[in-house]
Motif scaffolding. Structure first.
Motif, short mmCIF file in Angstrom:
data_model
loop_
_atom_site.label_atom_id
_atom_site.label_comp_id
_atom_site.label_asym_id
_atom_site.label_seq_id
_atom_site.Cartn_x
_atom_site.Cartn_y
_atom_site.Cartn_z
N PRO A 40 0.83 -1.21 0.00
CA PRO A 40 0.00 0.00 0.00
C PRO A 40 0.86 1.26 0.00
O PRO A 40 2.09 1.19 0.14
N ILE A 41 0.21 2.38 -0.13
CA ILE A 41 0.90 3.66 -0.02
C ILE A 41 1.39 3.81 1.42
O ILE A 41 0.64 3.52 2.37
N SER A 42 2.63 4.24 1.56
CA SER A 42 3.23 4.35 2.88
C SER A 42 2.39 5.26 3.77
O SER A 42 1.99 6.36 3.38
N GLY A 43 2.10 4.77 4.98
CA GLY A 43 1.33 5.55 5.93
C GLY A 43 -0.16 5.31 5.88
O GLY A 43 -0.89 5.76 6.76
N HIS A 44 -0.63 4.63 4.86
CA HIS A 44 -2.06 4.34 4.77
C HIS A 44 -2.43 3.23 5.75
O HIS A 44 -1.83 2.17 5.76
N THR A 45 -3.45 3.50 6.53
CA THR A 45 -3.84 2.53 7.56
C THR A 45 -4.85 1.51 7.06
O THR A 45 -4.99 0.43 7.61
N ALA A 46 -5.58 1.85 6.01
CA ALA A 46 -6.62 0.95 5.51
C ALA A 46 -6.17 0.30 4.21
O ALA A 46 -5.52 0.92 3.37
N LEU A 47 -6.52 -0.98 4.08
CA LEU A 47 -6.16 -1.73 2.88
C LEU A 47 -7.34 -2.61 2.51
O LEU A 47 -7.98 -3.22 3.37
N TYR A 48 -7.63 -2.67 1.21
CA TYR A 48 -8.79 -3.40 0.70
C TYR A 48 -8.35 -4.34 -0.41
O TYR A 48 -7.46 -4.01 -1.19
N TRP A 49 -9.04 -5.45 -0.53
CA TRP A 49 -8.90 -6.33 -1.69
C TRP A 49 -10.27 -6.44 -2.36
O TRP A 49 -11.29 -6.63 -1.70
N TYR A 50 -10.23 -6.33 -3.69
CA TYR A 50 -11.43 -6.52 -4.51
C TYR A 50 -11.10 -7.50 -5.63
O TYR A 50 -9.94 -7.67 -6.01
N ARG A 51 -12.15 -8.11 -6.18
CA ARG A 51 -12.00 -9.00 -7.32
C ARG A 51 -12.85 -8.44 -8.46
O ARG A 51 -14.00 -8.02 -8.25
N GLN A 52 -12.28 -8.47 -9.66
CA GLN A 52 -13.02 -7.99 -10.83
C GLN A 52 -13.01 -9.08 -11.88
O GLN A 52 -11.98 -9.34 -12.52
N ARG A 53 -14.15 -9.71 -12.06
CA ARG A 53 -14.28 -10.72 -13.10
C ARG A 53 -14.49 -10.02 -14.43
O ARG A 53 -14.96 -8.88 -14.49
N LEU A 54 -14.19 -10.72 -15.52
CA LEU A 54 -14.26 -10.13 -16.84
C LEU A 54 -15.64 -9.55 -17.10
O LEU A 54 -16.65 -10.24 -16.95
N GLY A 55 -15.67 -8.29 -17.48
CA GLY A 55 -16.92 -7.64 -17.83
C GLY A 55 -17.82 -7.30 -16.66
O GLY A 55 -18.98 -6.94 -16.85
N GLN A 56 -17.30 -7.38 -15.46
CA GLN A 56 -18.12 -7.11 -14.29
C GLN A 56 -17.49 -6.03 -13.43
O GLN A 56 -16.34 -5.64 -13.62
N GLY A 57 -18.27 -5.56 -12.48
CA GLY A 57 -17.75 -4.60 -11.53
C GLY A 57 -16.89 -5.27 -10.48
O GLY A 57 -16.64 -6.47 -10.51
#
Lengths: 114, 114
Positions: free
Chosen positions: B25-42
């Motif tokens: 992550p960006i240095s100093g950022h306290t929050a981190l997220y993971w997302y998944r993006q399937r083909l053609g989807q959000g």
């Protein structure tokens, strides 16, 4: 369950024409609302967000969006599209009234004709 | 670094193998997220880390998926016994203190399970 609907999968506009991308959400209260843009080979970039207050929100790159509670909509607009605006646009809503976990729409792919 | 860095950028693996995806992550950022993006989807939310709090794992699709974060730095998303339906782009994002709502996204890891 909360959801975000972007009715238009693909939109094509001519350069210089105006643009409106539609977004509808389902949530009982006023949510946090976001528009992101994803350009080829690049990560998602935040265009603008709505939290409260003025329902017309200004963003980067000349974009704006209007929150309409009565229509559960948060449509994105730009008065004059540039060729560099060709990208995929995602509307998102903060889950459960928050903003840390986002629910995204399926996206609208924008093509710009010269 | 200046932005969120993810590695590898592309990963091809055989069905049944385990994979590890990394996010800086960006240095100093306290929050981190993971997302998944399937083909053609959000994007689909997977997991959210905030400082030393217990992570929000509500988006992980099965017990084959897990993620760890070392303090407020690197995170690893592990998928065990990969299946073809796991093929997607996995996106990581980070944001600053809890009051900072803008999440900055990495360019993602494209995972292909063959």
């Amino acid at each position: 369950a909360q959801s975000v609907t972007q009715p238009d999968i693909h939109i094509t506009v001519s350069e210089g024409a105006s643009l409106e991308l539609r977004c509808n959400y389902s949530y009982g209260a006023t949510p946090y609302l976001f528009w992101y843009v994803q350009s080829p080979g690049q990560g998602l970039q935040l265009l603008l967000k709505y939290f409260s207050g003025d329902t017309l929100v200004q963003g980067i790159k000349g974009f704006e969006a209007e929150f309409k509670r009565s229509q559960s909509s948060f449509n994105l607009r730009k008065p004059s599209v540039h060729w560099s605006d060709a990208a995929e646009y995602f509307c998102a809503v903060g889950a459960d009234g928050g903003y840390n976990k986002l629910i995204f729409g399926a996206g609208t792919r924008l093509a710009v004709h010269p | 670094g200046a932005g969120v860095s993810q590695s590898p950028s592309n990963k091809v693996t055989e069905k049944g193998k385990d994979v590890e995806l990394r996010c800086d992550p960006i240095s100093g950022h306290t929050a981190l997220y993971w997302y998944r993006q399937r083909l053609g989807q959000g994007l689909e939310f997977l997991i959210y880390f905030q400082g030393n709090s217990a992570p929000d794992k509500s988006g992980l699709p099965s017990d084959r998926f897990s993620a760890e974060r070392t303090g407020e730095s690197v995170s690893t998303l592990t998928i065990q016994r990969t299946q073809q339906e796991d093929s997607a782009v996995y996106l990581c994002a980070s944001s600053g203190n809890p009051g900072n709502t803008e999440a900055f996204f990495g360019q993602g890891t494209r995972l292909t399970v063959v």
